[in-house]
Design a protein around this motif. Structure first.
Motif, PDB file in Angstrom:
ATOM      1  N   VAL A   1       2.126 -26.705  16.630  1.00  0.00           N
ATOM      2  CA  VAL A   1       2.560 -27.400  15.414  1.00  0.00           C
ATOM      3  C   VAL A   1       3.692 -26.677  14.631  1.00  0.00           C
ATOM      4  O   VAL A   1       3.232 -25.224  14.212  1.00  0.00           O
ATOM      5  CB  VAL A   1       1.637 -27.783  14.284  1.00  0.00           C
ATOM      6  CG1 VAL A   1       2.179 -28.719  12.996  1.00  0.00           C
ATOM      7  CG2 VAL A   1       0.438 -28.627  14.885  1.00  0.00           C
ATOM      8  N   LYS A   2       4.746 -26.823  14.350  1.00  0.00           N
ATOM      9  CA  LYS A   2       5.844 -26.051  13.825  1.00  0.00           C
ATOM     10  C   LYS A   2       6.260 -27.155  12.436  1.00  0.00           C
ATOM     11  O   LYS A   2       6.758 -27.872  12.599  1.00  0.00           O
ATOM     12  CB  LYS A   2       7.307 -25.955  14.886  1.00  0.00           C
ATOM     13  CG  LYS A   2       8.241 -25.191  14.203  1.00  0.00           C
ATOM     14  CD  LYS A   2       9.290 -24.978  15.157  1.00  0.00           C
ATOM     15  CE  LYS A   2      10.279 -24.202  14.679  1.00  0.00           C
ATOM     16  NZ  LYS A   2      11.636 -24.312  15.893  1.00  0.00           N
ATOM     17  N   VAL A   3       6.253 -26.173  11.276  1.00  0.00           N
ATOM     18  CA  VAL A   3       6.423 -26.812  10.239  1.00  0.00           C
ATOM     19  C   VAL A   3       7.466 -26.293   9.544  1.00  0.00           C
ATOM     20  O   VAL A   3       7.664 -24.919   9.414  1.00  0.00           O
ATOM     21  CB  VAL A   3       5.203 -26.721   9.005  1.00  0.00           C
ATOM     22  CG1 VAL A   3       5.310 -27.432   7.894  1.00  0.00           C
ATOM     23  CG2 VAL A   3       3.799 -27.325   9.716  1.00  0.00           C
ATOM     24  N   MET A   4       8.691 -26.949   9.327  1.00  0.00           N
ATOM     25  CA  MET A   4       9.838 -26.274   8.709  1.00  0.00           C
ATOM     26  C   MET A   4       9.661 -26.580   6.952  1.00  0.00           C
ATOM     27  O   MET A   4       9.805 -27.640   6.760  1.00  0.00           O
ATOM     28  CB  MET A   4      11.145 -27.035   9.480  1.00  0.00           C
ATOM     29  CG  MET A   4      11.334 -26.922  10.759  1.00  0.00           C
ATOM     30  SD  MET A   4      11.478 -25.195  11.212  1.00  0.00           S
ATOM     31  CE  MET A   4      12.962 -24.817  10.651  1.00  0.00           C
ATOM     32  N   MET A   5       9.993 -25.490   6.557  1.00  0.00           N
ATOM     33  CA  MET A   5      10.118 -25.598   4.936  1.00  0.00           C
ATOM     34  C   MET A   5      11.341 -25.558   4.546  1.00  0.00           C
ATOM     35  O   MET A   5      12.380 -24.716   5.055  1.00  0.00           O
ATOM     36  CB  MET A   5       9.171 -24.550   4.391  1.00  0.00           C
ATOM     37  CG  MET A   5       7.583 -24.787   4.904  1.00  0.00           C
ATOM     38  SD  MET A   5       6.949 -26.089   4.188  1.00  0.00           S
ATOM     39  CE  MET A   5       6.745 -25.857   2.424  1.00  0.00           C
ATOM     40  N   PRO A   6      11.693 -25.993   3.287  1.00  0.00           N
ATOM     41  CA  PRO A   6      13.030 -25.698   2.471  1.00  0.00           C
ATOM     42  C   PRO A   6      13.208 -23.916   2.252  1.00  0.00           C
ATOM     43  O   PRO A   6      12.099 -23.454   1.852  1.00  0.00           O
ATOM     44  CB  PRO A   6      13.031 -26.612   1.340  1.00  0.00           C
ATOM     45  CG  PRO A   6      11.553 -26.675   1.162  1.00  0.00           C
ATOM     46  CD  PRO A   6      10.911 -26.810   2.270  1.00  0.00           C
ATOM     47  N   PRO A   7      14.259 -23.746   2.178  1.00  0.00           N
ATOM     48  CA  PRO A   7      14.529 -22.114   1.665  1.00  0.00           C
ATOM     49  C   PRO A   7      13.986 -21.769   0.363  1.00  0.00           C
ATOM     50  O   PRO A   7      14.082 -22.962  -0.480  1.00  0.00           O
ATOM     51  CB  PRO A   7      16.037 -22.022   1.674  1.00  0.00           C
ATOM     52  CG  PRO A   7      16.761 -23.222   2.070  1.00  0.00           C
ATOM     53  CD  PRO A   7      15.588 -24.137   2.468  1.00  0.00           C
ATOM     54  N   LEU A   8      13.308 -20.849   0.199  1.00  0.00           N
ATOM     55  CA  LEU A   8      12.658 -20.488  -1.072  1.00  0.00           C
ATOM     56  C   LEU A   8      13.669 -20.230  -2.083  1.00  0.00           C
ATOM     57  O   LEU A   8      13.224 -20.229  -3.320  1.00  0.00           O
ATOM     58  CB  LEU A   8      11.843 -19.362  -1.146  1.00  0.00           C
ATOM     59  CG  LEU A   8      10.572 -19.407  -0.103  1.00  0.00           C
ATOM     60  CD1 LEU A   8       9.777 -18.289   0.160  1.00  0.00           C
ATOM     61  CD2 LEU A   8       9.734 -20.637  -0.652  1.00  0.00           C
TER      62      LEU A   8
ATOM     63  N   ILE B   1      13.894 -22.309  -5.494  1.00  0.00           N
ATOM     64  CA  ILE B   1      13.127 -22.280  -6.817  1.00  0.00           C
ATOM     65  C   ILE B   1      13.933 -21.562  -7.927  1.00  0.00           C
ATOM     66  O   ILE B   1      13.956 -21.780  -8.998  1.00  0.00           O
ATOM     67  CB  ILE B   1      11.781 -21.492  -6.574  1.00  0.00           C
ATOM     68  CG1 ILE B   1      10.922 -22.524  -5.437  1.00  0.00           C
ATOM     69  CG2 ILE B   1      11.181 -21.256  -7.740  1.00  0.00           C
ATOM     70  CD1 ILE B   1       9.752 -21.908  -4.874  1.00  0.00           C
ATOM     71  N   GLY B   2      14.519 -20.344  -7.357  1.00  0.00           N
ATOM     72  CA  GLY B   2      15.416 -19.583  -8.291  1.00  0.00           C
ATOM     73  C   GLY B   2      14.661 -18.454  -8.968  1.00  0.00           C
ATOM     74  O   GLY B   2      15.307 -17.515  -9.466  1.00  0.00           O
ATOM     75  N   LYS B   3      13.515 -18.418  -9.487  1.00  0.00           N
ATOM     76  CA  LYS B   3      12.633 -17.486 -10.188  1.00  0.00           C
ATOM     77  C   LYS B   3      11.828 -16.795  -9.252  1.00  0.00           C
ATOM     78  O   LYS B   3      11.025 -17.258  -8.413  1.00  0.00           O
ATOM     79  CB  LYS B   3      11.618 -18.147 -11.456  1.00  0.00           C
ATOM     80  CG  LYS B   3      12.632 -18.696 -12.574  1.00  0.00           C
ATOM     81  CD  LYS B   3      11.660 -19.033 -13.652  1.00  0.00           C
ATOM     82  CE  LYS B   3      12.190 -19.686 -14.811  1.00  0.00           C
ATOM     83  NZ  LYS B   3      11.080 -20.024 -15.836  1.00  0.00           N
ATOM     84  N   THR B   4      11.916 -15.412  -9.639  1.00  0.00           N
ATOM     85  CA  THR B   4      11.198 -14.392  -8.996  1.00  0.00           C
ATOM     86  C   THR B   4      10.916 -13.437  -9.736  1.00  0.00           C
ATOM     87  O   THR B   4      11.670 -13.175 -11.041  1.00  0.00           O
ATOM     88  CB  THR B   4      11.760 -14.087  -7.713  1.00  0.00           C
ATOM     89  OG1 THR B   4      12.787 -13.236  -7.858  1.00  0.00           O
ATOM     90  CG2 THR B   4      12.005 -14.843  -6.546  1.00  0.00           C
TER      91      THR B   4
ATOM     92  N   VAL C   1       6.023 -27.705  -6.264  1.00  0.00           N
ATOM     93  CA  VAL C   1       5.218 -27.739  -5.027  1.00  0.00           C
ATOM     94  C   VAL C   1       6.299 -28.210  -4.104  1.00  0.00           C
ATOM     95  O   VAL C   1       7.141 -29.102  -4.128  1.00  0.00           O
ATOM     96  CB  VAL C   1       4.264 -29.188  -5.099  1.00  0.00           C
ATOM     97  CG1 VAL C   1       3.632 -29.311  -3.793  1.00  0.00           C
ATOM     98  CG2 VAL C   1       2.969 -28.885  -6.114  1.00  0.00           C
ATOM     99  N   LEU C   2       6.304 -27.507  -2.792  1.00  0.00           N
ATOM    100  CA  LEU C   2       7.415 -27.807  -1.730  1.00  0.00           C
ATOM    101  C   LEU C   2       6.694 -28.719  -0.840  1.00  0.00           C
ATOM    102  O   LEU C   2       5.630 -28.385  -0.271  1.00  0.00           O
ATOM    103  CB  LEU C   2       7.756 -26.161  -1.262  1.00  0.00           C
ATOM    104  CG  LEU C   2       8.378 -25.399  -2.155  1.00  0.00           C
ATOM    105  CD1 LEU C   2       8.578 -23.999  -1.496  1.00  0.00           C
ATOM    106  CD2 LEU C   2       9.494 -25.878  -2.916  1.00  0.00           C
ATOM    107  N   ASP C   3       7.473 -29.516  -0.454  1.00  0.00           N
ATOM    108  CA  ASP C   3       7.407 -30.446   0.681  1.00  0.00           C
ATOM    109  C   ASP C   3       7.884 -30.000   2.115  1.00  0.00           C
ATOM    110  O   ASP C   3       8.927 -29.371   2.095  1.00  0.00           O
ATOM    111  CB  ASP C   3       7.389 -31.867   0.686  1.00  0.00           C
ATOM    112  CG  ASP C   3       6.756 -32.464  -0.456  1.00  0.00           C
ATOM    113  OD1 ASP C   3       5.538 -32.094  -0.840  1.00  0.00           O
ATOM    114  OD2 ASP C   3       7.416 -33.036  -1.239  1.00  0.00           O
ATOM    115  N   ALA C   4       7.296 -29.991   3.178  1.00  0.00           N
ATOM    116  CA  ALA C   4       7.918 -29.724   4.589  1.00  0.00           C
ATOM    117  C   ALA C   4       9.126 -30.594   4.737  1.00  0.00           C
ATOM    118  O   ALA C   4       9.059 -31.766   4.407  1.00  0.00           O
ATOM    119  CB  ALA C   4       6.868 -29.957   5.750  1.00  0.00           C
ATOM    120  N   THR C   5      10.254 -29.969   5.413  1.00  0.00           N
ATOM    121  CA  THR C   5      11.325 -31.048   5.467  1.00  0.00           C
ATOM    122  C   THR C   5      10.990 -31.493   6.762  1.00  0.00           C
ATOM    123  O   THR C   5      11.435 -32.703   7.297  1.00  0.00           O
ATOM    124  CB  THR C   5      12.494 -30.026   5.574  1.00  0.00           C
ATOM    125  OG1 THR C   5      12.376 -28.781   6.762  1.00  0.00           O
ATOM    126  CG2 THR C   5      12.805 -29.393   4.515  1.00  0.00           C
TER     127      THR C   5
END
Length: 66
Positions: A52-59, A62-65, A13-17
């Motif tokens: 509203v501008k939401v900044m997320m951490p780079p994907l 996570i490492g797995k795709t 689960v990623l949280d907004a930065t």
């Protein structure tokens, strides 16, 4: 890192930065940082747009795709 289980798989689960909210008058384009600023000028809520501008951490964290 927080995770949740979906269909038996553990998903991170990623949280907004950060979250940045601005208010813009639809006709004049005047921008306000806070709601109280445009309310003090007497603008009506229906004349305003909320951006509203939401900044997320780079994907890549996570490492797995697939």
């Amino acid at each position: 890192m927080k995770t949740t289980v979906i269909d038996g798989q553990e998903i991170p689960v990623l949280d907004a930065t950060s979250v940045e909210t601005t208010y813009r008058h639809k006709k004049t384009g005047e921008v306000f940082k806070e709601r109280k600023d445009w309310e003090a000028k007497g603008f009506k809520e229906e004349d305003m747009a909320q951006d509203v501008k939401v900044m997320m951490p780079p994907l890549d964290l996570i490492g797995k795709t697939k």
